[in-house]
Design an enzyme around this catalytic site. Structure first.
Site, short mmCIF file in Angstrom:
data_model
loop_
_atom_site.label_atom_id
_atom_site.label_comp_id
_atom_site.label_asym_id
_atom_site.label_seq_id
_atom_site.Cartn_x
_atom_site.Cartn_y
_atom_site.Cartn_z
N LYS A 31 1.26 -1.41 -0.04
CA LYS A 31 -0.38 0.23 -0.01
C LYS A 31 0.97 1.33 0.30
CE LYS A 31 -1.63 3.02 1.52
NZ LYS A 31 -1.76 4.62 1.48
N GLY A 55 -4.89 1.07 3.84
CA GLY A 55 -3.28 0.79 5.32
C GLY A 55 -4.00 0.60 6.24
N GLU A 78 10.15 1.82 10.90
CA GLU A 78 10.91 2.55 9.82
C GLU A 78 10.70 4.22 9.79
OE1 GLU A 78 14.07 2.25 9.93
OE2 GLU A 78 13.61 -0.37 9.74
N CYS A 126 14.64 11.16 5.83
CA CYS A 126 13.54 10.85 7.57
C CYS A 126 15.29 11.01 8.37
CB CYS A 126 13.42 9.87 7.85
SG CYS A 126 14.40 7.81 6.44
N GLU A 173 10.76 16.77 13.91
CA GLU A 173 11.37 16.67 12.80
C GLU A 173 10.21 17.50 11.45
OE1 GLU A 173 9.12 12.90 10.72
OE2 GLU A 173 11.83 12.68 9.80
P1 NAD Z 1 2.54 8.68 7.54
O1 NAD Z 1 2.86 7.84 8.56
O2 NAD Z 1 1.56 9.60 6.94
O3 NAD Z 1 2.03 7.73 5.95
C1 NAD Z 1 3.27 6.95 5.47
C2 NAD Z 1 1.74 5.51 4.66
O4 NAD Z 1 1.34 5.34 6.27
C3 NAD Z 1 1.12 6.10 3.56
O5 NAD Z 1 1.43 4.80 2.97
C4 NAD Z 1 0.30 6.88 4.88
O6 NAD Z 1 -0.77 6.24 3.35
C5 NAD Z 1 -0.18 4.93 5.04
N1 NAD Z 1 -0.87 5.31 6.48
C6 NAD Z 1 -1.68 6.86 7.32
N2 NAD Z 1 -2.06 6.60 8.53
C7 NAD Z 1 -2.42 5.87 8.08
C8 NAD Z 1 -3.19 4.62 9.03
N3 NAD Z 1 -3.83 4.97 10.01
N4 NAD Z 1 -2.94 2.87 9.49
C9 NAD Z 1 -2.49 2.72 8.22
N5 NAD Z 1 -1.65 3.33 7.47
C10 NAD Z 1 -1.50 4.64 7.42
O7 NAD Z 1 3.67 9.59 6.72
P2 NAD Z 1 4.43 10.05 5.56
O8 NAD Z 1 3.90 11.85 5.31
O9 NAD Z 1 3.83 9.45 3.82
O10 NAD Z 1 6.66 10.18 5.25
C11 NAD Z 1 7.34 11.13 5.92
C12 NAD Z 1 7.24 10.50 7.37
O11 NAD Z 1 7.98 9.10 7.18
C13 NAD Z 1 7.95 11.37 8.13
O12 NAD Z 1 8.10 11.08 9.51
C14 NAD Z 1 9.29 10.42 7.72
O13 NAD Z 1 11.16 10.78 9.17
C15 NAD Z 1 9.18 8.91 7.91
N6 NAD Z 1 10.17 8.31 7.12
C16 NAD Z 1 10.79 7.48 7.58
C17 NAD Z 1 11.98 6.77 7.09
C18 NAD Z 1 12.41 5.41 7.78
O14 NAD Z 1 12.64 4.62 7.01
N7 NAD Z 1 12.70 5.47 9.17
C19 NAD Z 1 12.36 6.96 5.49
C20 NAD Z 1 10.77 7.79 4.68
C21 NAD Z 1 9.78 8.26 5.95
#
Ligand code: NAD
Length: 470
Positions: free
Chosen positions: A170, A207, A245, A279, A377
């Site tokens: 997803k 998700g 992550e 990240c 962040e």
């Molecule tokens: P997000 O958490 O909003 O979304 C990430 C994913 O989760 C998306 O596919 C989203 O649709 C899904 N999602 C959202 N709500 C959900 C729920 N209730 N249940 C299941 N899935 C759900 O994050 P984002 O804005 O897409 O990404 C940015 C964040 O990701 C930043 O905080 C960044 O640091 C982090 N990030 C971490 C890493 C790492 O390896 N540690 C890598 C890249 C990004």
């Protein structure tokens, strides 16, 4: 290769069960560039069923055969590299040079590494009178973010396939076109039907359905800490494997005697690349009080060279951030930094571009460890420079957030840098600008996550252990 409409389930492209769609907006032009189905719980259920049905057959294939399929996936990614890069530039604004070299280039290297590992990994061990088998966990639910869309998909799907797991992916709402192209590459790699499935959709709908599905054995999530906490809690309740992550607030520690110019230049690049949407970006620069003013001046000059502009122009190194929402969030943090007393060296909350979700490269000086911009962040091209008095002070500041994902240490003496890095509460540290290694385990301490991706550590996340005593 044409992007295909719809979702990829059980080896077929199919429409969603419902009629809702997600509109994809180019963050540089603010124009709509595509539309994909917003999958529902029913679509997720179809995909999980397909993955479950395919699991016994795929789990039973020889690792050498899985290696051949992953190598074919690598080849498909390499063949379509330009199109993948252009799609990521259009969907999330990464400058085209960065999109080619990093956003598309790194996943090709990662896929190659798992093709190799599938063929060489010891899936059976012996200890005493026992044979120990490392067996695939089962059906994997992979949920990925938009900031490195292709890399995040490959870093989950390739090791899952190498382990013998089947997958339902997803992807993030902002970058579903990249996910559809990735699914086309998987299709070209000729995996058995149902081994890989794609459901596009909203996080709280598709998700959530995937993360809570009873027939998913492992949820691998990359995204925000807020959502990760929720997924971890649900997985815990179901006694289900989970890999998280999450976010970061990494420290770039410049020890006295280090090459200050190099440390500042590379440190600023770490934040400006991908518009700060990395990240592990080194968003806190820690400088000894004696070198502080010089570092601030160097950082201001380095950041000012990142002029925001059209990401399709090869000359540009700083594109927009991913969305209007992200732009507002980053500008909000810049205003908070000013209100809390930090000094803007370059940049600020105003943007010089009439169209597109741009944020000026921003350097803050006189940042103290307790300030919001030193703790949270931001996920934008914003760097905070903090002053330390001695090494213990630097370590306290470096370790003084809830996160622990990345980091850097610079020193004239490599062993001094290594000793300092060993005391940092963080998952990976680059010493004097050490290069990215696709085999090195990647993941977080503290609230930056649970589990590791990449290399053998990444592969082992998708394996469970069985011992037979003979
Ligand atoms: P997000 O958490 O909003 O979304 C990430 C994913 O989760 C998306 O596919 C989203 O649709 C899904 N999602 C959202 N709500 C959900 C729920 N209730 N249940 C299941 N899935 C759900 O994050 P984002 O804005 O897409 O990404 C940015 C964040 O990701 C930043 O905080 C960044 O640091 C982090 N990030 C971490 C890493 C790492 O390896 N540690 C890598 C890249 C990004």
């Amino acid at each position: 290769m044409k992007a295909r409409d719809g979702m990829y389930i059980g080896g077929r492209w199919c429409p969603a069960r419902g009629t809702d769609t997600i509109v994809v907006v180019n963050p540089a032009t603010e124009q709509v560039i595509g539309e994909v189905p917003a999958g529902t719980a029913e679509d997720v259920d179809d995909a999980v069923r397909a993955a479950r049905a395919a699991f016994p057959g795929w789990a039973a294939t020889r690792p050498a055969e899985r290696s051949v399929r992953i190598a074919a996936l690598r080849d498909a990614l390499a063949e379509h590299k330009d199109e993948l890069a252009a799609t990521m530039t259009a969907e999330m604004g990464a400058p085209i040079g960065f999109a080619r070299n990093v956003q598309a280039g790194v996943p090709i290297r990662v896929a190659a590494s798992f093709a190799e590992l599938a063929a060489t990994y010891a899936f059976e061990e012996r200890t005493g009178n026992s044979r120990v088998f490392l067996e695939p966990v089962g059906v994997v639910g992979a949920i990925t973010p938009w900031n490195y869309p292709l890399h995040m998909m490959v870093a989950k799907v390739a090791p899952a396939l190498a382990a013998g797991c089947t997958v339902v992916l997803k992807p993030a709402e902002n970058t579903p076109l990249t996910a559809q192209l990735f699914a086309r590459c998987v299709e070209e790699a000729a995996l058995p039907d149902g081994v890989f499935n794609l459901v596009t959709g909203l996080g709280p709908v598709a998700g959530e359905a995937l993360a809570t599905h009873q027939d998913v054995d492992l949820v691998s999530f990359t995204g925000s800490t807020a959502v990760g906490k929720r997924i971890g809690a649900v997985a815990g309740g179901a006694v289900k494997r989970v890999a998280l992550e999450l976010g970061g607030k990494s420290a770039n520690v410049i020890l006295p005697g280090a090459d200050l110019a190099a440390a500042v230049k590379v440190g600023v690049a770490s934040v400006m690349n991908n518009s700060g949407q990395t990240c592990y970006a080194w968003t806190r620069m820690l400088v000894h009080t004696d070198q502080y003013d010089e570092a601030v001046e160097l950082a201001g000059k380095a950041a000012a060279r990142y002029v925001p502009g059209d990401p399709t122009d090869r000359e540009n190194r700083l594109g927009p951030v991913v969305s209007a929402k992200q732009q507002a969030r980053v500008r909000g943090y810049i205003n908070t930094g000013i209100e809390e007393g930090a000094r803007v060296v370059v940049g600020g909350a105003e943007t010089s571009q009439p169209t597109g979700y741009y944020v000026e490269p921003t350097v803050f000086a006189d940042v103290t460890p307790g300030m919001t911009i030193a703790q949270e962040e931001i996920f934008g091209p914003v760097i905070s420079i903090l002053r330390y008095q001695d090494e213990e002070d630097a370590l306290r500041i470096a370790n003084g957030t809830v996160y622990g994902l990345g980091g850097a240490v610079w020193s004239r003496d490599e062993s001094e840098a290594v000793a300092f890095a060993r005391r940092m509460d963080t998952g990976q540290v680059d010493i004097n600008g050490g290069a990215f290694n696709p085999l090195a385990p990647f993941g977080g301490y503290k609230q930056s996550g649970v589990g590791r991706e990449l290399g053998t550590h990444g592969l082992s996340e998708y394996l469970q252990t069985k011992s037979l005593q003979l």
